[in-house]
Design an enzyme around this catalytic site. Sequence first.
Site, PDB file in Angstrom:
ATOM      1  N   ARG A 109      -0.669 -19.230  -6.714  1.00 45.79           N
ATOM      2  CA  ARG A 109      -0.626 -19.652  -7.406  1.00 45.79           C
ATOM      3  C   ARG A 109       0.864 -20.765  -7.423  1.00 45.79           C
ATOM      4  O   ARG A 109       1.899 -20.243  -7.002  1.00 45.79           O
ATOM      5  CB  ARG A 109      -0.268 -19.053  -8.895  1.00 45.79           C
ATOM      6  CG  ARG A 109      -1.644 -18.907  -9.393  1.00 45.79           C
ATOM      7  CD  ARG A 109      -1.540 -17.423 -10.260  1.00 45.79           C
ATOM      8  NE  ARG A 109      -0.708 -16.391  -9.936  1.00 45.79           N
ATOM      9  CZ  ARG A 109       0.382 -15.746 -10.339  1.00 45.79           C
ATOM     10  NH1 ARG A 109       1.380 -16.710 -10.604  1.00 45.79           N
ATOM     11  NH2 ARG A 109       0.865 -14.859  -9.558  1.00 45.79           N
ATOM     12  N   CYS A 123       0.108  -5.431  -7.862  1.00 44.42           N
ATOM     13  CA  CYS A 123       0.345  -5.025  -6.798  1.00 44.42           C
ATOM     14  C   CYS A 123      -0.540  -3.236  -7.040  1.00 44.42           C
ATOM     15  O   CYS A 123      -0.361  -2.830  -7.653  1.00 44.42           O
ATOM     16  CB  CYS A 123       1.790  -4.855  -7.639  1.00 44.42           C
ATOM     17  SG  CYS A 123       3.120  -5.573  -7.737  1.00 44.42           S
ATOM     18  N   SER A 169       1.354  -9.724 -10.246  1.00 42.94           N
ATOM     19  CA  SER A 169       0.361 -10.050  -9.077  1.00 42.94           C
ATOM     20  C   SER A 169       0.331  -8.872  -7.605  1.00 42.94           C
ATOM     21  O   SER A 169       1.529  -8.976  -7.272  1.00 42.94           O
ATOM     22  CB  SER A 169      -0.130 -11.321  -8.682  1.00 42.94           C
ATOM     23  OG  SER A 169      -0.319 -11.961 -10.179  1.00 42.94           O
ATOM     24  N   HIS A 172      -2.775  -8.732 -18.617  1.00 37.75           N
ATOM     25  CA  HIS A 172      -3.218  -9.067 -17.234  1.00 37.75           C
ATOM     26  C   HIS A 172      -3.172  -7.447 -17.052  1.00 37.75           C
ATOM     27  O   HIS A 172      -2.177  -6.747 -16.570  1.00 37.75           O
ATOM     28  CB  HIS A 172      -1.715  -9.323 -16.667  1.00 37.75           C
ATOM     29  CG  HIS A 172      -1.566  -9.894 -14.632  1.00 37.75           C
ATOM     30  ND1 HIS A 172      -0.972  -9.729 -14.100  1.00 37.75           N
ATOM     31  CD2 HIS A 172      -2.649 -10.024 -14.125  1.00 37.75           C
ATOM     32  CE1 HIS A 172      -1.752  -9.984 -12.900  1.00 37.75           C
ATOM     33  NE2 HIS A 172      -2.985 -10.151 -12.714  1.00 37.75           N
ATOM     34  N   ARG A 189      -8.137 -14.191  -0.465  1.00 37.89           N
ATOM     35  CA  ARG A 189      -8.712 -12.878  -1.165  1.00 37.89           C
ATOM     36  C   ARG A 189     -10.065 -12.971  -0.699  1.00 37.89           C
ATOM     37  O   ARG A 189     -10.712 -14.114  -0.448  1.00 37.89           O
ATOM     38  CB  ARG A 189      -8.221 -13.634  -2.397  1.00 37.89           C
ATOM     39  CG  ARG A 189      -6.557 -13.338  -3.059  1.00 37.89           C
ATOM     40  CD  ARG A 189      -6.567 -13.828  -4.331  1.00 37.89           C
ATOM     41  NE  ARG A 189      -5.010 -13.493  -4.406  1.00 37.89           N
ATOM     42  CZ  ARG A 189      -5.054 -12.565  -5.472  1.00 37.89           C
ATOM     43  NH1 ARG A 189      -6.063 -12.179  -6.242  1.00 37.89           N
ATOM     44  NH2 ARG A 189      -3.378 -12.429  -5.384  1.00 37.89           N
ATOM     45  N   LYS A 237      -6.678 -17.522 -15.056  1.00 39.93           N
ATOM     46  CA  LYS A 237      -5.023 -17.479 -15.727  1.00 39.93           C
ATOM     47  C   LYS A 237      -4.750 -18.109 -16.826  1.00 39.93           C
ATOM     48  O   LYS A 237      -4.009 -17.889 -17.534  1.00 39.93           O
ATOM     49  CB  LYS A 237      -3.853 -16.934 -14.611  1.00 39.93           C
ATOM     50  CG  LYS A 237      -4.702 -16.697 -13.796  1.00 39.93           C
ATOM     51  CD  LYS A 237      -4.139 -15.301 -13.694  1.00 39.93           C
ATOM     52  CE  LYS A 237      -4.646 -14.109 -12.269  1.00 39.93           C
ATOM     53  NZ  LYS A 237      -3.996 -12.493 -12.344  1.00 39.93           N
ATOM     54  N   ASP A 267      -8.690  -7.570 -13.776  1.00 40.43           N
ATOM     55  CA  ASP A 267      -7.761  -8.125 -13.448  1.00 40.43           C
ATOM     56  C   ASP A 267      -6.726  -8.377 -14.782  1.00 40.43           C
ATOM     57  O   ASP A 267      -5.559  -8.698 -14.931  1.00 40.43           O
ATOM     58  CB  ASP A 267      -7.206  -9.761 -12.656  1.00 40.43           C
ATOM     59  CG  ASP A 267      -6.146 -10.440 -12.409  1.00 40.43           C
ATOM     60  OD1 ASP A 267      -5.193 -10.027 -11.857  1.00 40.43           O
ATOM     61  OD2 ASP A 267      -6.564 -11.623 -12.045  1.00 40.43           O
ATOM     62  N   TYR A 311      -7.467 -24.119  -5.117  1.00 45.50           N
ATOM     63  CA  TYR A 311      -6.739 -22.670  -4.925  1.00 45.50           C
ATOM     64  C   TYR A 311      -6.662 -21.843  -6.005  1.00 45.50           C
ATOM     65  O   TYR A 311      -6.321 -21.647  -7.567  1.00 45.50           O
ATOM     66  CB  TYR A 311      -5.847 -22.131  -4.425  1.00 45.50           C
ATOM     67  CG  TYR A 311      -5.925 -20.725  -3.148  1.00 45.50           C
ATOM     68  CD1 TYR A 311      -7.095 -21.010  -2.260  1.00 45.50           C
ATOM     69  CD2 TYR A 311      -5.929 -20.187  -3.880  1.00 45.50           C
ATOM     70  CE1 TYR A 311      -6.979 -19.251  -1.302  1.00 45.50           C
ATOM     71  CE2 TYR A 311      -5.217 -18.508  -3.123  1.00 45.50           C
ATOM     72  CZ  TYR A 311      -6.235 -19.011  -1.940  1.00 45.50           C
ATOM     73  OH  TYR A 311      -6.360 -16.588  -1.169  1.00 45.50           O
TER      74      TYR A 311
HETATM   75  P1  GTP Z   1      -4.318  -9.426  -8.684  1.00 47.98           P
HETATM   76  O1  GTP Z   1      -5.509 -10.103  -7.923  1.00 47.98           O
HETATM   77  O2  GTP Z   1      -2.849 -10.350  -7.543  1.00 47.98           O
HETATM   78  O3  GTP Z   1      -3.699  -9.907  -9.884  1.00 47.98           O
HETATM   79  O4  GTP Z   1      -3.433  -8.004  -8.061  1.00 47.98           O
HETATM   80  P2  GTP Z   1      -4.035  -6.873  -8.275  1.00 47.98           P
HETATM   81  O5  GTP Z   1      -2.716  -6.213  -9.453  1.00 47.98           O
HETATM   82  O6  GTP Z   1      -5.194  -6.271  -8.305  1.00 47.98           O
HETATM   83  O7  GTP Z   1      -3.618  -6.077  -6.779  1.00 47.98           O
HETATM   84  P3  GTP Z   1      -4.730  -4.762  -5.697  1.00 47.98           P
HETATM   85  O8  GTP Z   1      -4.879  -4.103  -6.432  1.00 47.98           O
HETATM   86  O9  GTP Z   1      -5.193  -6.482  -4.824  1.00 47.98           O
HETATM   87  O10 GTP Z   1      -3.419  -4.960  -4.624  1.00 47.98           O
HETATM   88  C1  GTP Z   1      -2.094  -5.306  -3.805  1.00 47.98           C
HETATM   89  C2  GTP Z   1      -2.110  -4.557  -2.474  1.00 47.98           C
HETATM   90  O11 GTP Z   1      -1.167  -3.138  -3.247  1.00 47.98           O
HETATM   91  C3  GTP Z   1      -3.093  -4.056  -1.580  1.00 47.98           C
HETATM   92  O12 GTP Z   1      -2.481  -4.651  -0.264  1.00 47.98           O
HETATM   93  C4  GTP Z   1      -3.037  -2.937  -1.975  1.00 47.98           C
HETATM   94  O13 GTP Z   1      -3.258  -2.878  -0.860  1.00 47.98           O
HETATM   95  C5  GTP Z   1      -1.412  -2.239  -1.678  1.00 47.98           C
HETATM   96  N1  GTP Z   1      -1.448  -0.804  -3.034  1.00 47.98           N
HETATM   97  C6  GTP Z   1      -2.183  -1.272  -3.907  1.00 47.98           C
HETATM   98  N2  GTP Z   1      -2.587   0.087  -4.556  1.00 47.98           N
HETATM   99  C7  GTP Z   1      -1.637   1.127  -3.660  1.00 47.98           C
HETATM  100  C8  GTP Z   1      -0.914   2.087  -3.307  1.00 47.98           C
HETATM  101  O14 GTP Z   1      -1.937   3.082  -4.221  1.00 47.98           O
HETATM  102  N3  GTP Z   1      -0.013   2.218  -2.411  1.00 47.98           N
HETATM  103  C9  GTP Z   1       0.517   1.085  -1.561  1.00 47.98           C
HETATM  104  N4  GTP Z   1       1.324   1.461  -1.745  1.00 47.98           N
HETATM  105  N5  GTP Z   1      -0.577   0.205  -1.753  1.00 47.98           N
HETATM  106  C10 GTP Z   1      -1.295   0.268  -2.759  1.00 47.98           C
HETATM  107  C1  SPV Z   2      -3.134 -13.267  -9.195  1.00 48.00           C
HETATM  108  O1  SPV Z   2      -1.876 -14.088  -8.729  1.00 48.00           O
HETATM  109  O2  SPV Z   2      -2.321 -12.360 -10.455  1.00 48.00           O
HETATM  110  C2  SPV Z   2      -4.232 -12.625  -8.898  1.00 48.00           C
HETATM  111  C3  SPV Z   2      -4.816 -13.951  -8.757  1.00 48.00           C
HETATM  112  O3  SPV Z   2      -4.578 -12.849  -9.307  1.00 48.00           O
HETATM  113  S1  SPV Z   2      -4.901 -15.745  -9.029  1.00 48.00           S
HETATM  114  O4  SPV Z   2      -6.040 -15.879  -9.826  1.00 48.00           O
HETATM  115  O5  SPV Z   2      -5.104 -16.344  -7.904  1.00 48.00           O
HETATM  116  O6  SPV Z   2      -3.313 -15.810 -10.150  1.00 48.00           O
HETATM  117 MN    MN Z   3      -3.391 -11.677 -11.813  1.00 44.57          MN
END
Ligand code: GTP
Ligand code: SPV
Ligand code: MN
Length: 638
Positions: free
Chosen positions: A94, A286, A284, A262, A404, A242, A309, A233
């Site tokens: 983004r 996290c 994002s 979110h 992704r 979003k 999400d 993308y």
């Molecule tokens: P968006 O799709 O961008 O909104 O992100 P999201 O919040 O869904 O993030 P996602 O669950 O894909 O996690 C992103 C990264 O955080 C990955 O590389 C995970 O491995 C890491 N992660 C997730 N949960 C944990 C956790 O409990 N501990 C640690 N250390 N890392 C974590």
């Molecule tokens: C984020 O960045 O929080 C996402 C991926 O979930 S995107 O749809 O590209 O914003």
């Molecule tokens: Mn997101």
Amino acid sequence: MSTFTDAAGPRGVRTRRPTPADVAAAAARGDVRAWVEAVAALTEPDAVVWCDGSASERARLLDAMVGAGTLVPLDPGRRPGSYLARSDPDDVARVESRTFVCPSRRADAGPTNNWRDPAEMRTELGEAFAGSMRGRTLYVVPFSMGPVGSRLSRVGVQVTDSPYVVVSMAMMTRVGTAVLDRVAAGEPFVPAVHSVGAPLVAGEDDVPWPCNATKYIVHFPESREIWSYGSGYGGNALLGKKCFALRIASVIGRDEGWLAEHMLLLRLTSPQGRRYHVAAAFPSACGKTNLAMLHPTLRGWRVETLGDDIAWLQPGPDGALRAINPEAGLFGVAPGTGPTTNPAAVEMLARDVIFANVALTDEGDVWWEGLTPEPPAHLVDWTGADWTPADGAAGRPAAHPNSRFTVSATRCPTLAADWDDPEGVAVDAIVLGGRRATTVPLVLQAESWEHGVLMGATVASERTAAAEGQVGELRRDPFAMLPFCGYDMADHWAHWLRVGAALDPARRPLVFQVNWFRTGADGRFLWPGFGENARVLAWVADQVDRARLVRTDVGAVPSPIGLLPAPGALDTAGLAMDERALAELLAFDPGAWLRETERTEEFFGQFGDRVPGSLRAQVSRMRAALAASAGSGGHGGQ
Ligand code: GTP
Ligand code: SPV
Ligand code: MN
């Protein structure tokens, strides 16, 4: 899929090219056909195609993209029905610096959004979009956010010149002609115009990932319009996500009394069979997808996925906060997803996936950092170049950090059977979090809804690769909505207070803050995370029970920053962690929190008198309590 008109028709008749204002006027009349014709006359595609989200349409578009080199088909034995897309290296995340929120008054966008005068922005868009689809096909994609026909759902129509976007939208949303029937019957639709901004000159070859160095991700919240230019993308281009489900929907929710957030949405079931619904906001990359698909390490507990999400939350007739996931698919972060961190995701990605910017193995399968402990001896990296583990050791990852997967929700093995219930679920707990190496304990409960709103308003997190910018830099990200709120952030907090006041106090969700990312002196995460996060969820569920049922056992102890788990209340049995690390995870430093409250007041300063008085009052109260606690030299926590 049907071709019903050629843009040359209207172009021939019109005396001038329509402007974005003309396009908007057609949409405002609810006339999808006129709107599409106006967009076509502005952008001049070779053809207009109406999409229906069918399997045959998908097959045809996938074949065409393989032919064009946009998609690499993966080995059908190892990864059936799956493809790899390598985007342009300048189109990988983004672009917050090119994301605009354009209400008529600057103050309504607030100090954290990029605002442009709407008339000036329309002029710029008119120039960018003029002829931007030449040589390409304009696809019309009618979609619903949320189950078609649910009172919690809303519909939109996206036009795009990217077949990749069409196929992705059909996985991420509910695409179909039923949406057009609803619009014809008078339901308002969000018009979303998308162009990759790469017109094709006759006779010239296309590139695999067309895009433009100049990008615009523009929202007109008052007319509920979206215009996106230059990127193919993710959230830049899949406009249901979003742009609609957060930026535009947050404004609709403000006006109608609900919240677009979110947040992941999950159902937790205890060994006793009690069910709890949790909505959790993390910035994002996290951990939303990971928590939503959690494989609990605690025996007898179960997590079912409702969303990963975005959640739309609305006070229901029963006084509960009811939530749906408006999406129908997952666009998740690949790196870090592996059999130990997220086994359900590994299973989900076995087939029918479109991967973007991951690495390709010699066997025609995919790989990314974290999928296996050891990388394969040879890969083709996300840029298409040869890669060996030596490159990884030199700091060049094989998969882009924001690579992704796009997959339909129905592929998710932990998906709740009733995930698309039009009535949604009643939320019991709201969890807020971010990446904080210091200061914020593993878990903390808000003393009240108002305190919970303060927690949300003050979330800070270290930046990730999900957007352009310096990774690791700490920034405020209130409610994980900094890049996604379509109006003034302080008004968003006031709106949260209003929504809470509209709920039955006996059914209002409890609010918690978590931090999986606290590090020790050696810089390593103190908390094992992932499946072990179930221990925190189990405490959250226990606290919900204590609030809702007649239970007299003590689960939490008060502190100046909120309620901390009482000694022994957090189940740590069998955790391979020493007592010191656990104590460090749950401790809080009054000095650090005093500085935190000072930074909060500074942060609030930029919003002026839009900050609700009750939030400021709470910060003052917390400061006084912290000063007293720091004065007595006591460290809180366990
Ligand atoms: P968006 O799709 O961008 O909104 O992100 P999201 O919040 O869904 O993030 P996602 O669950 O894909 O996690 C992103 C990264 O955080 C990955 O590389 C995970 O491995 C890491 N992660 C997730 N949960 C944990 C956790 O409990 N501990 C640690 N250390 N890392 C974590
Ligand atoms: C984020 O960045 O929080 C996402 C991926 O979930 S995107 O749809 O590209 O914003
Ligand atoms: Mn997101």
